[in-house]
Design a protein around this motif. Structure first.
Motif, PDB file in Angstrom:
ATOM      1  N   GLU A  31      49.570   2.690  99.439  1.00 50.54           N
ATOM      2  CA  GLU A  31      50.857   3.002 100.139  1.00 50.54           C
ATOM      3  C   GLU A  31      52.174   2.332 100.038  1.00 50.54           C
ATOM      4  OE1 GLU A  31      49.683   2.004 104.180  1.00 50.54           O
ATOM      5  OE2 GLU A  31      48.761   0.020 103.590  1.00 50.54           O
ATOM      6  N   GLN A  32      52.939   1.966 100.623  1.00 52.91           N
ATOM      7  CA  GLN A  32      54.259   1.142 100.644  1.00 52.91           C
ATOM      8  C   GLN A  32      53.731  -0.379 100.258  1.00 52.91           C
ATOM      9  OE1 GLN A  32      57.084   1.596 103.620  1.00 52.91           O
ATOM     10  NE2 GLN A  32      58.431   0.005 102.617  1.00 52.91           N
ATOM     11  N   GLY A  64      54.348   4.799  98.465  1.00 52.04           N
ATOM     12  CA  GLY A  64      55.375   4.459  99.689  1.00 52.04           C
ATOM     13  C   GLY A  64      54.632   5.038 100.716  1.00 52.04           C
ATOM     14  N   ASN A  65      55.726   5.665 101.624  1.00 50.09           N
ATOM     15  CA  ASN A  65      55.579   6.052 103.221  1.00 50.09           C
ATOM     16  C   ASN A  65      54.970   7.438 103.084  1.00 50.09           C
ATOM     17  OD1 ASN A  65      56.114   3.680 104.762  1.00 50.09           O
ATOM     18  ND2 ASN A  65      58.273   3.997 104.666  1.00 50.09           N
ATOM     19  N   GLU A  66      55.043   8.163 102.101  1.00 50.00           N
ATOM     20  CA  GLU A  66      54.495   9.473 101.925  1.00 50.00           C
ATOM     21  C   GLU A  66      53.169   9.677 101.373  1.00 50.00           C
ATOM     22  OE1 GLU A  66      56.576  12.288 102.817  1.00 50.00           O
ATOM     23  OE2 GLU A  66      57.805  10.613 103.865  1.00 50.00           O
ATOM     24  N   PRO A  87      45.117   6.571 105.641  1.00 49.73           N
ATOM     25  CA  PRO A  87      45.892   5.699 106.850  1.00 49.73           C
ATOM     26  C   PRO A  87      44.855   5.152 107.950  1.00 49.73           C
ATOM     27  CG  PRO A  87      47.298   7.586 106.209  1.00 49.73           C
ATOM     28  CD  PRO A  87      46.080   7.492 105.505  1.00 49.73           C
ATOM     29  N   ASP A 185      61.595   1.177 111.238  1.00 47.75           N
ATOM     30  CA  ASP A 185      60.868   1.245 110.040  1.00 47.75           C
ATOM     31  C   ASP A 185      59.482   2.236 109.988  1.00 47.75           C
ATOM     32  OD1 ASP A 185      59.881  -0.616 111.494  1.00 47.75           O
ATOM     33  OD2 ASP A 185      59.301  -2.005 110.031  1.00 47.75           O
ATOM     34  N   TRP A 186      59.000   2.609 111.362  1.00 47.76           N
ATOM     35  CA  TRP A 186      57.767   3.019 111.238  1.00 47.76           C
ATOM     36  C   TRP A 186      57.616   3.622 112.794  1.00 47.76           C
ATOM     37  CZ3 TRP A 186      54.140   5.539 109.198  1.00 47.76           C
ATOM     38  CH2 TRP A 186      52.897   5.602 109.545  1.00 47.76           C
TER      39      TRP A 186
END
Length: 434
Positions: A31-32, A64-66, A87, A185-186
Motif C-alpha cells: 500500500e502507500q 498507494g491508496n488505490e 486491507p 487523508d483517509w
C-alpha cells in the motif's frame, strides 16, 4: 593486460546475469508508504530475505491508496502479485470464495505457523475450514491523551464514558478541542469512532451476536451506540475541521501541542505520537477506550493480511516471504522503527530484540493488548469483521447521520440490510468463538 581485464569483466557480467536469471522473482504489491518507510521495508525485509533465500528475488511494488481497487481488478484477470496483501480480513472471504486465493494449510504445516501464530488470528483467516490469510499486524483502538496537559490541569484519564464526556465538556469550556481527529487523508477514519461507540455502548457480546447473524443491527443496543456517538459530534468533540484535517500526523500534532486534549485512534499512531510529542516537548498517555460499564474495551483489529494468489507465478516463494515476515527478527526490527504497524501476532516474542529508544508506552500497550487477546477480553473492529459492502456503507453512512441527513435508525436499517445480504452470500469474515 587490457584483454585479460576485458575477459574478466565479461565473465563477471555473464556470471551475474546467469545468477539473476536463476533467481525466481517474488512479487508483492504494498500500500502507500513514504520514502522512509519504503527504506525500512527494503533494509529490514527485502534485503535480508534475499540474502537468506538466494534462490528468490523479492520485489515490492508500492501501489498507494488505490491498492485494493487495483488488486481486485488484477486478481479477477489472474494477473495479480504472488503475495496478496489485502486491507483486512473482510476482503479475504470474497476472494477465497471466488477461487482467487490459494489455501495455506500445507504451508502452515511446513513452516509451523499453527504453533507460532496466536490461535485467534489463524481462525480469522479461515474460510470453509481452510486457512487463506495471516494478518500482518494486530491492533486496537484506544484513547491517547496529552499527559503533560492533564497534569497541568489536574485531570485524570477517563475510565468510563460518563467520565469521558464530563472531561470533554471541561475541555470545550476552556477552548480545547476534546478529540484530535480528521478524515482528510483517509475517509475510513470515520469507522474508528463507530467501532469505539459500538464496543463501548453495545458491548462485545452483542457485537459478537450481530456479526454471527444472531442479532439484527437495528437492535436497541446499537441504536444507543450510534445516538451517543452522534451526541459527541453535535457537541463539538471532534472540532471544527474534521473534514479538512488529516487523522494521522496533523491529529497527532494537535494533541501533542495541547490544542486538543485527547485522540481516540488506533495503535498505528504510536510512531506519530512519539514524533510530535518530542517536537512539542510533551508526554503522551494511552488507555483502553472507556466503556459505559467502566471496563476498558480493546477492539481487536487486523489492518492488513497476507495471502497467496491462486494463480501466483511463484507460490512457494510467496510462502517463504510470509514465513520470513513472521519471525522474531522482523518483529523486532520493524516495530523498533515503525511502531504500531508491524505488531505481528506471534505467540512467543521472548526472543524479540527491540531498539533501546522504543517508547515504553508502546511496549506496555502491546503487552496489555496481547494479554487481553489471550484472555478473550477483546472487542471487534468493523474493518476486520464486517463484509466489504457493509463496511463501505458504514464509512459513508455515518457522515449522513452527522450531517443530519438521516437518523440512527435509518442508518442501522440500511447497514443491517446490506449485512444480511452479504452474510447470506457467504462474504462475512470468520468470527472466532468467545
Amino acid at each position: 593486460m587490457t584483454m585479460m581485464r576485458l575477459l574478466t569483466t565479461a565473465a563477471v557480467i555473464i556470471g551475474t546475469a546467469q545468477f539473476a536469471a536463476a533467481q525466481e522473482k517474488v512479487s508483492w504489491w504494498y500500500e502507500q508508504a513514504t520514502p522512509d518507510q519504503q527504506k525500512l521495508i527494503s533494509e529490514n525485509i527485502v534485503e535480508p530475505f534475499d540474502k537468506a533465500n538466494p534462490d528468490y528475488n523479492l520485489v515490492v511494488d508500492y501501489r498507494g491508496n488505490e491498492l485494493d481497487k487495483q488488486l481486485r481488478v488484477a486478481m479477477l484477470s489472474g494477473n495479480g502479485p504472488d503475495v496478496v496483501y489485502t486491507p483486512g480480513p473482510s476482503y479475504v472471504a470474497p476472494m477465497a470464495q471466488s477461487g482467487q486465493l490459494k489455501a495455506l494449510d500445507d504451508y502452515a504445516a511446513k513452516y509451523g505457523w499453527n504453533d507460532r501464530v496466536l490461535q485467534v488470528f489463524l481462525e480469522m483467516g479461515r474460510y470453509n475450514d481452510k486457512l487463506y490469510a495471516l494478518p500482518k499486524t494486530y491492533e486496537t483502538l484506544g484513547l491517547f491523551y496529552n499527559k503533560t496537559l492533564f497534569e497541568e490541569k489536574g485531570w485524570e484519564a477517563p475510565t468510563s464514558l460518563d467520565e469521558l464526556e464530563a472531561l470533554a465538556d471541561k475541555m470545550l469550556a476552556e477552548g480545547i478541542t476534546p478529540f484530535a481527529a480528521g478524515n482528510a487523508d483517509w475517509r475510513g477514519t470515520n469507522e474508528w469512532f463507530v467501532t469505539m461507540a459500538l464496543n463501548a455502548v453495545a458491548g462485545p457480546e452483542n457485537l459478537n451476536k450481530a456479526l454471527r447473524g444472531e442479532m439484527p443491527w437495528t437492535a436497541e443496543p446499537f441504536v444507543q451506540s450510534i445516538d451517543r456517538l452522534n451526541t459527541w459530534w453535535e457537541k463539538g468533540y471532534f472540532g471544527k475541521n474534521y473534514f479538512s484535517m488529516q487523522g494521522s500526523e496533523q491529529a497527532a500534532d494537535m494533541m501533542a501541542s495541547g490544542r486538543a486534549g485527547m485522540m481516540p485512534t488506533g495503535t498505528w499512531q504510536f510512531q506519530n505520537v512519539a514524533t510530535y510529542s518530542k517536537k512539542d516537548n510533551s508526554e503522551a498517555g494511552f488507555v483502553g477506550f472507556p466503556s459505559a460499564s467502566g471496563d476498558p474495551v480493546f477492539p481487536l483489529g487486523v489492518g492488513s493480511t497476507f495471502s497467496i494468489a491462486e494463480k501466483a507465478t511463484n507460490p512457494d516463494g510467496a510462502a517463504a516471504v510470509i514465513n520470513f515476515v513472521f519471525s522474531p527478527e522482523v518483529y523486532g526490527s520493524m516495530n523498533s522503527a515503525w511502531q504500531g504497524e508491524w505488531n505481528i501476532p506471534l505467540k512467543d516474542i521472548s526472543n524479540v530484540t527491540m531498539a533501546s529508544d522504543v517508547s515504553p508506552l508502546f511496549t506496555e500497550t502491546m503487552k496489555t493488548l496481547a494479554s487481553s487477546v489471550n484472555d478473550g477480553n477483546y472487542g471487534y473492529t468493523t474493518w476486520t469483521f464486517l463484509p466489504p459492502a457493509t463496511d463501505s456503507y458504514l464509512i459513508n453512512g455515518i457522515e449522513e447521520v452527522w450531517l443530519d441527513k438521516i437518523d440512527s435508525t435509518a442508518f442501522l436499517t440500511k447497514l443491517n440490510d446490506t449485512f444480511e445480504k452479504e452474510f447470506k452470500d457467504g462474504k462475512a469474515p470468520a468470527v472466532p468463538a468467545r
